[in-house]
Design a protein around this motif. Structure first.
Motif, mmCIF file in Angstrom:
data_model
loop_
_atom_site.group_PDB
_atom_site.id
_atom_site.type_symbol
_atom_site.label_atom_id
_atom_site.label_comp_id
_atom_site.label_asym_id
_atom_site.label_seq_id
_atom_site.Cartn_x
_atom_site.Cartn_y
_atom_site.Cartn_z
ATOM 1 N N GLU A 1 67.643 18.710 -36.442
ATOM 2 C CA GLU A 1 68.713 19.200 -35.578
ATOM 3 C C GLU A 1 70.095 18.712 -36.000
ATOM 4 O OE1 GLU A 1 65.034 19.947 -33.399
ATOM 5 O OE2 GLU A 1 65.815 18.139 -34.400
ATOM 6 N N ARG A 2 70.186 17.476 -36.463
ATOM 7 C CA ARG A 2 71.500 16.982 -36.861
ATOM 8 C C ARG A 2 72.065 17.809 -38.017
ATOM 9 N NH1 ARG A 2 72.704 11.123 -39.437
ATOM 10 N NH2 ARG A 2 71.797 12.197 -41.232
ATOM 11 N N GLY A 3 71.250 18.016 -39.056
ATOM 12 C CA GLY A 3 71.697 18.839 -40.172
ATOM 13 C C GLY A 3 71.940 20.276 -39.759
ATOM 14 N N ALA A 4 71.101 20.791 -38.851
ATOM 15 C CA ALA A 4 71.271 22.168 -38.387
ATOM 16 C C ALA A 4 72.609 22.343 -37.677
ATOM 17 C CB ALA A 4 70.125 22.547 -37.448
ATOM 18 N N VAL B 1 77.463 16.110 -44.083
ATOM 19 C CA VAL B 1 78.411 16.741 -45.012
ATOM 20 C C VAL B 1 77.699 17.734 -45.924
ATOM 21 C CG1 VAL B 1 80.049 16.310 -46.884
ATOM 22 C CG2 VAL B 1 79.997 14.802 -44.895
ATOM 23 N N VAL B 2 76.504 17.393 -46.400
ATOM 24 C CA VAL B 2 75.762 18.337 -47.241
ATOM 25 C C VAL B 2 75.478 19.620 -46.470
ATOM 26 C CG1 VAL B 2 73.575 18.732 -48.450
ATOM 27 C CG2 VAL B 2 74.749 16.532 -48.686
ATOM 28 N N SER B 3 75.014 19.483 -45.229
ATOM 29 C CA SER B 3 74.693 20.659 -44.415
ATOM 30 C C SER B 3 75.934 21.485 -44.113
ATOM 31 C CB SER B 3 74.029 20.217 -43.108
ATOM 32 O OG SER B 3 72.813 19.563 -43.346
ATOM 33 N N ASP C 1 72.899 12.642 -45.793
ATOM 34 C CA ASP C 1 72.476 13.982 -45.357
ATOM 35 C C ASP C 1 71.668 14.672 -46.445
ATOM 36 O OD1 ASP C 1 72.304 16.155 -43.557
ATOM 37 O OD2 ASP C 1 74.034 17.127 -44.458
ATOM 38 N N ALA C 2 70.909 13.886 -47.223
ATOM 39 C CA ALA C 2 70.114 14.494 -48.290
ATOM 40 C C ALA C 2 69.112 15.504 -47.742
ATOM 41 C CB ALA C 2 69.381 13.401 -49.084
ATOM 42 N N GLY C 3 68.694 15.318 -46.493
ATOM 43 C CA GLY C 3 67.785 16.291 -45.882
ATOM 44 C C GLY C 3 68.380 17.677 -45.767
ATOM 45 N N GLY C 4 69.703 17.773 -45.839
ATOM 46 C CA GLY C 4 70.330 19.091 -45.806
ATOM 47 C C GLY C 4 69.956 19.966 -46.991
ATOM 48 N N LEU C 5 69.457 19.351 -48.058
ATOM 49 C CA LEU C 5 69.026 20.112 -49.240
ATOM 50 C C LEU C 5 67.664 20.761 -49.055
ATOM 51 C CD1 LEU C 5 70.078 17.622 -52.058
ATOM 52 C CD2 LEU C 5 71.219 19.758 -51.439
#
Length: 555
Positions: free
Chosen positions: A55-58, A417-419, A444-448
């Motif tokens: 959810e944070r990245g979303a 930032v990535v997301s 925010d590597a999970g944004g990838l």
């Protein structure tokens, strides 16, 4: 159809009618009705769906999409802590004006206070950060509900866009659903679920800024313009402008202005010191700007950001020195002499800066920023990461009018930032780039993590890998007397293998150890891609002093 399915279908239909073209979805059980409705709308080509597992990245993906497209972007999540994980993105959207719509699904009221799982008080959870909070009633099997559902959606979208107030930002729509939560086809529904007004687009207007009365400026005073995010003009061409990257005025900013401003304040360059300063938008990056605004010799006037908070109006006034708040006069032709002095000094200082950067080892932070900005194709998007990267762009890069620069400057956090860069790139019609540090990237590597069916951006992420937080080296914490504690509590080296991380998530990785590697890796292409550039941070503090000394040799 069951009531929850019908309500979700109507909500999505109205979102599309309100101009929504992108929606972000996090998987969950309580939001299943909206998940099915969004999937159907995506399959029909009515909107583009983005599914993310975090959810944070979303939330930050939606921020990036809205920040670049200026359309309302809903992010849909299930109940409980899922809602709380949207909070960082809501705060960023609140301060940067991104039209984010947080659609939070909820347990029905009869389950609140019973110990039911994933149940919290989530309506109003975001407090003053949102422009509006609306809650729908539980859907029932009867006619006459659709108009109210649609009207509520309209109000939420209008609040996010700032349609009436001029104050765009996040809004919350809380939707409680009763089971069943998945579609069924049993029984007729008493009224149509799609096609309000024959499918006509919503009549809401685009965001607008309600101009204030012109500020009472001295037309004969030497005037300097300081511009941050949310700045809006027009600004007379005779005025010298010092603009942060991400400001709409960055393209006409004096390149070395933030090196020269301390010299003006210290008396090294008295010909650059202004009589009055006009602050456009919300500049936040440079301490020298705050020192200027606190200087009693200067008359300070402020023009609020385009999204300035109409309930709680905001403009930049940290020192309490602003004498007037208003708009720039439309008919104003300042005397050109002061601007010419700034322009002449900037030209000299810019040559000195280039010579100094060339004399330093390759891939210092400022040199990398200058190289990246110079190499970008026309019509590119550049998402500037927080801390050093955005400051390096401000201090070293030549401003360009054919590159759009944005970033999370609302709260200026390291979150998402990535997301957000991915979202902005997906909304941009051209190649996208991002420049960020290794800690920001890892945060925010999970944004990838993009599923095989998700839209993929043309995005190249340049990671200045200095193995830690070098921004602190230029602050008080980086002084020699704190060297014994600095590395562990401020430098925080992680020794992460970015190549292995990228390989794990299926993202192309390039290690650039020279100018040729970097330029080759910046050619447009499908992404996301990661370009890692090793940067030495041990000399960061001394480098800053050397560059300042070189740039101000004119005095």
């Amino acid at each position: 159809m069951n009531p929850s399915t019908v309500q979700a279908t109507v909500i999505v239909d109205e979102l599309v009618r309100c101009g929504v073209r992108d929606a972000v979805l996090c998987p969950g059980s309580r939001n299943a009705p909206l998940s099915f409705a969004l999937h159907a709308a995506d399959a029909e080509g009515r909107l583009r769906l983005h599914v993310r597992v975090d959810e944070r990245g979303a939330g930050f993906l939606a921020v990036g999409l809205g920040l670049r497209s200026r359309r309302a972007v809903p992010v849909v999540c299930t109940s409980g802590t899922a809602v709380a994980n949207l909070h960082p993105a809501v705060l960023e959207a609140s301060y940067n004006g991104a039209p984010l719509v947080a659609i939070t699904t909820d347990r029905p009221i009869e389950l609140h206070g019973t110990g039911a799982g994933q149940t919290i008080e989530q309506a109003g959870l975001f407090g003053h950060a949102v422009r509006a909070t609306e809650q729908l009633a539980i859907a029932e099997r009867r006619a006459g509900q659709h108009g109210r559902w649609r009207s509520t959606v309209d109000r939420v979208v209008a609040s996010a866009l700032g349609t009436l107030s001029g104050d765009s930002g996040p809004a919350q729509l809380n939707v409680p659903f009763r089971e069943p939560l998945v579609p069924d086809h049993e029984g007729d529904w008493p009224e149509p679920v799609t096609g309000r007004d024959g499918g006509k687009p919503w009549s809401g207007i685009a965001p607008r800024f309600e101009h204030l009365e012109p500020a009472e400026l001295d037309p004969d005073a030497s005037t300097l313009v300081i511009a941050g995010q949310g700045a809006h003009g027009p600004v007379p061409p005779e005025l010298p402008v010092l603009a942060e990257p991400g400001s709409e005025l960055w393209h006409r900013s004096l390149r070395t202005g933030m090196w020269l401003l301390p010299a003006a304040l210290s008396g090294e360059a008295p010909w650059l010191f202004p009589d009055q300063v006009v602050v456009l938008g919300r500049p936040t990056m440079h301490r020298s700007v705050q020192r200027l605004l606190a200087d009693e010799r200067v008359a300070v006037f402020a023009v609020p950001p385009a999204s300035a908070g109409r309930v709680r109006p905001q403009w930049t006034d940290l020192a309490g020195s602003v004498r007037g708040v208003g708009a720039l006069p439309k008919s104003w032709a300042p005397h050109p002499a002061f601007g010419a002095r700034w322009q002449h000094t900037d030209n000299t200082a810019s040559h000195l800066l280039d010579a100094s950067l060339d004399a330093e080892p390759w891939a210092t932070g400022p040199a990398l920023a200058a190289s990246v900005v110079a190499a970008l194709p026309a019509d590119s998007l550049l998402f500037a990461g927080p801390s050093n990267p955005v400051r390096d762009i401000a201090l070293a890069a030549r401003p360009r009018d054919d590159v759009t620069v944005i970033g999370n400057r609302g709260v200026a956090g390291i979150d998402g930032v990535v997301s957000a860069a991915i979202g902005a790139s997906l909304a941009h019609h051209g190649p996208g780039y991002a420049l960020m540090g290794d800690l920001t990237f890892l945060h925010d590597a999970g944004g990838l993590l993009l599923g095989p069916d998700e839209p993929r951006p043309d995005l190249t992420i340049v990671v200045a890998n200095d193995n830690g937080g070098s921004v602190f080296a230029t602050l008080e914490q980086g002084a020699p007397e704190h060297a014994g504690a600095f590395e562990r509590i401020f430098g925080t080296p992680l020794n992460a293998d970015l190549s292995a991380l990228c390989r794990a998530v299926g993202v192309e990785h390039t290690l650039a150890t020279g100018t040729g590697d970097l330029l080759g890796a910046l050619r447009p292409g499908r992404g996301p891609r990661v370009v890692e550039v090793p940067v030495n941070r041990s000399d960061r503090r001394a480098l800053h002093h050397r560059l300042r000394a070189a740039v101000t040799r004119f005095s």
